[in-house]
Design a protein around this motif. Sequence first.
Motif, mmCIF file in Angstrom:
data_model
loop_
_atom_site.group_PDB
_atom_site.id
_atom_site.type_symbol
_atom_site.label_atom_id
_atom_site.label_comp_id
_atom_site.label_asym_id
_atom_site.label_seq_id
_atom_site.Cartn_x
_atom_site.Cartn_y
_atom_site.Cartn_z
ATOM 1 N N PHE A 72 0.839 -1.200 0.000
ATOM 2 C CA PHE A 72 0.000 0.000 0.000
ATOM 3 C C PHE A 72 0.873 1.248 0.000
ATOM 4 C CE2 PHE A 72 -2.009 3.380 2.500
ATOM 5 C CZ PHE A 72 -3.142 3.609 1.748
ATOM 6 N N LYS A 73 0.549 2.180 -0.849
ATOM 7 C CA LYS A 73 1.308 3.427 -0.930
ATOM 8 C C LYS A 73 0.437 4.580 -0.453
ATOM 9 C CE LYS A 73 4.136 1.888 -4.828
ATOM 10 N NZ LYS A 73 4.528 2.135 -6.235
ATOM 11 N N LYS A 74 1.022 5.437 0.376
ATOM 12 C CA LYS A 74 0.301 6.592 0.893
ATOM 13 C C LYS A 74 0.019 7.590 -0.228
ATOM 14 C CE LYS A 74 2.022 6.499 5.638
ATOM 15 N NZ LYS A 74 2.728 7.261 6.682
ATOM 16 N N ARG A 75 -1.111 8.235 -0.106
ATOM 17 C CA ARG A 75 -1.429 9.279 -1.066
ATOM 18 C C ARG A 75 -0.511 10.466 -0.864
ATOM 19 N NH1 ARG A 75 -7.996 9.782 -0.802
ATOM 20 N NH2 ARG A 75 -8.507 7.816 -1.837
ATOM 21 N N LYS A 76 -0.244 11.122 -1.946
ATOM 22 C CA LYS A 76 0.556 12.337 -1.857
ATOM 23 C C LYS A 76 -0.264 13.445 -1.213
ATOM 24 C CE LYS A 76 3.409 11.367 -5.923
ATOM 25 N NZ LYS A 76 3.821 11.858 -7.262
ATOM 26 N N ALA A 77 0.434 14.324 -0.499
ATOM 27 C CA ALA A 77 -0.248 15.450 0.151
ATOM 28 C C ALA A 77 -0.975 16.289 -0.885
ATOM 29 C CB ALA A 77 0.774 16.306 0.902
ATOM 30 N N GLY A 78 -2.153 16.735 -0.513
ATOM 31 C CA GLY A 78 -2.925 17.564 -1.435
ATOM 32 C C GLY A 78 -3.975 16.793 -2.205
ATOM 33 N N GLY A 79 -3.918 15.460 -2.112
ATOM 34 C CA GLY A 79 -4.912 14.668 -2.813
ATOM 35 C C GLY A 79 -6.142 14.469 -1.958
ATOM 36 N N GLY A 80 -7.064 13.659 -2.425
ATOM 37 C CA GLY A 80 -8.254 13.346 -1.667
ATOM 38 C C GLY A 80 -9.327 14.405 -1.798
ATOM 39 N N ARG A 81 -10.341 14.257 -0.946
ATOM 40 C CA ARG A 81 -11.487 15.140 -1.011
ATOM 41 C C ARG A 81 -11.137 16.544 -0.522
ATOM 42 N NH1 ARG A 81 -16.691 13.745 2.553
ATOM 43 N NH2 ARG A 81 -15.323 14.622 4.143
ATOM 44 N N LYS A 82 -11.671 17.529 -1.184
ATOM 45 C CA LYS A 82 -11.439 18.902 -0.768
ATOM 46 C C LYS A 82 -12.198 19.188 0.527
ATOM 47 C CE LYS A 82 -10.709 20.730 -5.434
ATOM 48 N NZ LYS A 82 -11.169 21.702 -6.459
ATOM 49 N N PRO A 83 -11.634 20.024 1.400
ATOM 50 C CA PRO A 83 -12.322 20.326 2.667
ATOM 51 C C PRO A 83 -13.666 21.001 2.433
ATOM 52 C CG PRO A 83 -10.438 21.791 2.324
ATOM 53 C CD PRO A 83 -10.339 20.723 1.286
ATOM 54 N N VAL A 84 -14.659 20.601 3.247
ATOM 55 C CA VAL A 84 -16.005 21.146 3.111
ATOM 56 C C VAL A 84 -16.093 22.539 3.720
ATOM 57 C CG1 VAL A 84 -18.427 20.817 3.762
ATOM 58 C CG2 VAL A 84 -17.040 18.847 3.107
ATOM 59 N N TYR A 85 -15.448 22.711 4.885
ATOM 60 C CA TYR A 85 -15.572 23.965 5.617
ATOM 61 C C TYR A 85 -14.370 24.862 5.332
ATOM 62 C CZ TYR A 85 -19.282 21.485 7.950
ATOM 63 O OH TYR A 85 -20.438 20.778 8.211
ATOM 64 N N GLN A 86 -14.656 26.063 4.893
ATOM 65 C CA GLN A 86 -13.596 26.991 4.525
ATOM 66 C C GLN A 86 -12.876 27.510 5.771
ATOM 67 O OE1 GLN A 86 -15.548 31.067 3.596
ATOM 68 N NE2 GLN A 86 -16.938 29.539 2.722
ATOM 69 N N ALA A 87 -11.690 28.062 5.550
ATOM 70 C CA ALA A 87 -10.861 28.534 6.664
ATOM 71 C C ALA A 87 -11.570 29.612 7.477
ATOM 72 C CB ALA A 87 -9.543 29.070 6.117
ATOM 73 N N GLY A 105 -18.510 19.966 21.305
ATOM 74 C CA GLY A 105 -19.269 20.028 20.070
ATOM 75 C C GLY A 105 -20.760 19.778 20.261
ATOM 76 N N LYS A 106 -21.127 18.861 21.154
ATOM 77 C CA LYS A 106 -22.535 18.532 21.354
ATOM 78 C C LYS A 106 -23.313 19.688 21.959
ATOM 79 C CE LYS A 106 -22.157 13.512 21.679
ATOM 80 N NZ LYS A 106 -22.399 12.321 22.532
ATOM 81 N N ARG A 107 -22.625 20.551 22.690
ATOM 82 C CA ARG A 107 -23.295 21.719 23.273
ATOM 83 C C ARG A 107 -23.181 22.933 22.356
ATOM 84 N NH1 ARG A 107 -20.458 23.144 28.236
ATOM 85 N NH2 ARG A 107 -22.240 24.511 28.669
ATOM 86 N N LEU A 136 -24.317 26.885 10.659
ATOM 87 C CA LEU A 136 -25.629 26.309 10.961
ATOM 88 C C LEU A 136 -25.699 24.839 10.556
ATOM 89 C CD1 LEU A 136 -27.990 29.241 9.883
ATOM 90 C CD2 LEU A 136 -27.429 28.510 12.206
ATOM 91 N N ALA A 137 -24.830 24.425 9.631
ATOM 92 C CA ALA A 137 -24.870 23.046 9.130
ATOM 93 C C ALA A 137 -23.850 22.136 9.803
ATOM 94 C CB ALA A 137 -24.625 23.036 7.619
ATOM 95 N N ILE A 138 -22.849 22.687 10.464
ATOM 96 C CA ILE A 138 -21.751 21.880 10.996
ATOM 97 C C ILE A 138 -22.242 20.954 12.105
ATOM 98 C CG2 ILE A 138 -21.007 23.549 12.749
ATOM 99 C CD1 ILE A 138 -18.096 22.862 11.912
ATOM 100 N N SER A 139 -21.738 19.731 12.131
ATOM 101 C CA SER A 139 -22.179 18.727 13.104
ATOM 102 C C SER A 139 -21.318 18.775 14.367
ATOM 103 C CB SER A 139 -22.092 17.325 12.486
ATOM 104 O OG SER A 139 -20.731 16.957 12.323
ATOM 105 N N PRO A 140 -21.819 18.239 15.482
ATOM 106 C CA PRO A 140 -21.016 18.204 16.716
ATOM 107 C C PRO A 140 -19.683 17.481 16.543
ATOM 108 C CG PRO A 140 -23.304 17.722 17.201
ATOM 109 C CD PRO A 140 -23.191 17.758 15.708
ATOM 110 N N ALA A 141 -19.678 16.359 15.815
ATOM 111 C CA ALA A 141 -18.444 15.597 15.622
ATOM 112 C C ALA A 141 -17.408 16.409 14.845
ATOM 113 C CB ALA A 141 -18.745 14.287 14.894
ATOM 114 N N THR A 142 -17.876 17.124 13.823
ATOM 115 C CA THR A 142 -16.957 17.950 13.038
ATOM 116 C C THR A 142 -16.405 19.098 13.874
ATOM 117 O OG1 THR A 142 -18.199 17.408 11.034
ATOM 118 C CG2 THR A 142 -16.722 19.308 10.920
#
Length: 411
Positions: A72-87, A105-107, A136-142
């Motif tokens: 198994f080879k690690k993905r290169k940095a920068g790959g994968g899904r783009k972040p949902v929540y902006q900076a 987060g739950k509170r 308004l959309a962000i979940s407690p876990a996130t």
Amino acid sequence: MGLTMKEKQALAREISKRYRKAGKKGKTAILDEFVQNTGYNRKYALHLLANWGRTELVRLAGRVVKLKADAFKKRKAGGGRKPVYQAATIKALKLIWEFFDYMCGKRLSPFLREQMPFLNPCKEFGITKEVKAQLLAISPATIDRKLKPERKKLELKGRSATRPGGLLKHQIPIRVFYAWDERKPGFFELDTVVHDGGNASGEFCCTLNATDVYSGWVELRALLNKAHRWVKEEVSLFPSQFPFPLLGIDSDNGGEFINYQLKAWCDEHRVQFTRSRSYHKNDNCFVEQKNDMTVRRTVGYYRYDTLQARDALAEVYRHLCPLLNYFYPSEKIIAKERIGARVKKVYDKPKSPYRRLLESPDLPDIFKNELRRRAARLNPVKQKRLVNHALMALFELQSQKSLAASALEDV
């Protein structure tokens, strides 16, 4: 110590070449040695050696694709899904989290949804239209995941300064738990939090913590010391200050509670008075958890031992209690189930004590209307600023006291 994963992969790469060329007996010997060195399951080891480095051509969607069995080879940095929540969203989330006392987060998630009309106009949080939609959309876990790097800073342990009461204990009944029919607004657990700064000598201020078992409603009062008089006087003011009736109090066995003054007042005003078992802290679990969440995390572990410090503490609590009771959500356990050695706990949705009281079928409408009237005059952002201002005054007193003590030591 066994081989590392990289060493196992290197071993498989080299042995697989000999394995595929060997005969039946040779393969058995190589496989035995490989399993012994790596600790792999024999079937998995056989599959690994038989297929390592092999390539096959297959047709997928009309195209010829070359497949190669390899590590198994690690993905290169920068790959994968783009972040949902902006900076900007994470920055705003962090600012709100810090401003409103580092909620989990739950509170924090229901707090954001409920109090967004107050948060949105505040420029200091930087809430744009896009940021608002994401908050308004962000979940407690996130929330917990995004704030995890900021969380490892706030762990402190307190100490107990409870001193046993006198011979009056046998006249006050013991309460081990609250029955379900008693879990209605008005039954409060009481406790005191000392502010001795780690030095229990002399006199020092205390905080009287009264927590409603049903809703989590918290009332904090600053005391000059643990004298019976101060506790009784503050408790006697509760009926005129609370927006709902005081039906009963339950305390530990400290002498500030187990005394004739407080018992006589309870008997006179028909307030049920019970106490916990000695050395059973969890009998007062509702108030004990609030000692840390509402007192220690707010005013810290300094020594407050002057009249000015008591007044400054009282000013902090005057603004803090409405913030906690009307705006800060909390979770409440509603069921427990034992599964073998494990206890599975079920919690309700996070709600503020104010919301729980409004939803209570046991609280008459006259008290609910009073709650709504008081809530209509409050703003969580303004209330938190008042708390911060009062805390600055309290800590300034502490700083002046420390400087004066240092000057005396230098003389």
